[in-house]
Design an enzyme around this catalytic site. Structure first.
Site, PDB file in Angstrom:
ATOM      1  N   TYR A  41     -69.493 -65.315 -12.572  1.00 59.61           N
ATOM      2  CA  TYR A  41     -68.673 -64.111 -12.717  1.00 59.61           C
ATOM      3  C   TYR A  41     -67.191 -64.425 -12.889  1.00 59.61           C
ATOM      4  O   TYR A  41     -66.462 -63.659 -13.500  1.00 59.61           O
ATOM      5  CB  TYR A  41     -68.839 -63.202 -11.483  1.00 59.61           C
ATOM      6  N   LYS A  50     -81.178 -73.356  -8.228  1.00 55.52           N
ATOM      7  CA  LYS A  50     -81.939 -73.878  -9.369  1.00 55.52           C
ATOM      8  C   LYS A  50     -81.567 -75.364  -9.445  1.00 55.52           C
ATOM      9  O   LYS A  50     -81.076 -75.850 -10.458  1.00 55.52           O
ATOM     10  CB  LYS A  50     -81.557 -73.099 -10.637  1.00 55.52           C
ATOM     11  N   ASP A  69     -86.440 -68.883  -9.670  1.00 57.85           N
ATOM     12  CA  ASP A  69     -87.572 -68.278 -10.389  1.00 57.85           C
ATOM     13  C   ASP A  69     -88.735 -68.036  -9.416  1.00 57.85           C
ATOM     14  O   ASP A  69     -89.384 -66.987  -9.444  1.00 57.85           O
ATOM     15  CB  ASP A  69     -88.002 -69.134 -11.597  1.00 57.85           C
ATOM     16  N   ASP A 119     -77.106 -61.058  -7.648  1.00 64.64           N
ATOM     17  CA  ASP A 119     -77.057 -59.777  -8.366  1.00 64.64           C
ATOM     18  C   ASP A 119     -78.465 -59.386  -8.788  1.00 64.64           C
ATOM     19  O   ASP A 119     -78.913 -58.256  -8.566  1.00 64.64           O
ATOM     20  CB  ASP A 119     -76.144 -59.937  -9.595  1.00 64.64           C
ATOM     21  N   ASP A 152     -81.294 -56.482  -6.819  1.00 58.93           N
ATOM     22  CA  ASP A 152     -81.897 -55.320  -7.504  1.00 58.93           C
ATOM     23  C   ASP A 152     -83.416 -55.353  -7.339  1.00 58.93           C
ATOM     24  O   ASP A 152     -84.062 -54.330  -7.111  1.00 58.93           O
ATOM     25  CB  ASP A 152     -81.572 -55.333  -9.010  1.00 58.93           C
TER      26      ASP A 152
END
Ligand code: IPM
Ligand code: MG
Length: 363
Positions: free
Chosen positions: A142, A193, A225, A249, A253
């Site tokens: 970001y 990751k 993942d 983020d 959700d």
């Protein structure tokens, strides 16, 4: 009497209507506990663009820095989508997070038992889910540089964003996550990751280093993942998840939908010097704005988080959570969480009923 100054930024879309309900609850909670909340309101996001040409004015930023806590609704909408990245409504959020140093974003996802059938997942999968995502909020993709899109000599374009984290940035978010885990079920999953991205290999190493100060907390690591998959396969396995900005983020959700609706999830963004901003994790939902059908519960629960984290008012915070729970048990639902056999009501009615319930719960 104690007095705290709260900057309220309703923002766009459903922002103003959910905020109206949340501020009622805030004032009532204050009254019950002899604390005065001095509420100052200002425009942010698209509303600020329309009024001042920018999503966040320097004056509103100063007001945020001068207040004891910020309560934000939501920003954005189709009206401003064609604007340049630098002046879009979302920039207001990002600038507030950065300037206030709000590096730790706490996003609890709890499945209320009356709502188990509102989730798109099976009852046996979501029953008992009570997790919290600790999302790093001022670093990573970001904010990393270099960033941007450049035109190449051959006429094509090249876009760049940078995933960058330093040791201190990882250490401080890891400490917050371990502290949160310590007060819960003492299990922390760090998501990365590390099999592909060097930055998150460093992330894994630093989180592991910090774990030596928290021998009572059980740390595990998971690739992002796999975490995305586990969240829909067996979400009840998680207690606290800590992860970098973009992964957080996305995963938050996903976690939100376990609870039946994204309209249920509050958040707290905490920084140094007790700076804090509270907001629902959902967006401005322009498609349903102004129709009195939005769910105000995420914002009302954000008020509960504010009382707990900023003002040490654990009792008042628990009362709001309890009032929400009772109202759900009684069968009241906004359309996003409506199921057959329950009572469908609007945004303002939901606010009023929670308020009545709050007034009825014994201190
Ligand atoms: C969130 C939102 C924001 C984010 C957007 C609106 C900039 O999706 O708070 O999760 O990406 O952080
Ligand atoms: Mg998001």
């Amino acid at each position: 009497m104690k007095c705290f100054r709260i900057l309220v930024l309703p923002g766009d879309g459903i922002g103003p209507e959910i905020m109206r309900e949340a501020t009622k609850i805030l004032l009532a909670a204050g009254k019950r506990h002899c604390v005065e909340f001095d509420i100052v309101e200002a425009a942010v996001g698209g509303a600020s663009i329309d009024e001042h040409g920018v999503p966040l004015t320097d004056e509103v930023l100063r007001m945020a820095l001068d207040s004891d806590a910020v309560l934000l609704g939501a920003v954005g909408g189709p009206k401003w989508e064609s604007l340049d990245y630098g002046v879009r409504p979302e920039r207001a959020l990002l600038r507030l997070r950065k300037e206030l140093g709000l590096f730790a974003n706490l996003r609890p996802a709890k499945v209320y038992s009356p709502l188990v059938d509102s989730s798109t997942l099976k009852r046996e999968v979501v029953e008992g889910v009570d997790l919290i995502v600790v999302r790093e909020l001022t670093g990573g993709l970001y904010f990393g540089t270099p960033r941007g899109v450049e035109r190449l000599p051959d006429g094509t374009e090249r876009g760049v964003n940078t995933l960058v984290y330093t040791t201190p940035e990882i250490e401080r978010i890891a400490r917050v996550a371990f502290d949160v885990a310590r007060k819960r079920n003492k299990r922390l999953t760090s998501v990365d990751k590390a099999n592909v991205l060097e930055t998150t290999e460093l992330w894994r190493k630093v989180v592991t280093d910090v774990s030596q100060y928290y021998p009572d907390v059980e740390l595990s690591h998971m690739y992002v993942d796999n975490c995305a998959m586990q969240l829909v396969r067996d979400p009840a396995q998680f207690d606290v998840i800590v992860t970098e900005n973009t992964f957080g983020d996305i995963l938050s959700d996903e976690a939100a939908m376990l609870t039946g609706s994204i309209g249920m999830l509050p958040s707290a963004s905490l920084g140094r010097d007790s700076r804090a901003m509270y907001e629902p994790i959902h967006g401005s939902a322009p498609d349903i704005a102004g129709r009195d059908v939005a769910n105000p519960i995420a914002t009302i629960l954000s008020v509960a988080m504010m009382l707990k984290y900023s003002f040490d008012m654990q009792g008042a915070s628990a009362e709001i959570e309890k009032a929400v729970e009772v109202v759900l048990e009684k069968g009241y639902r906004t359309p996003d969480i409506y199921t057959k056999g329950t009572r469908r009501i609007g945004c303002s009615e939901m606010g009023n009923i929670i308020l009545d319930e709050l007034e009825a719960v014994a201190i």
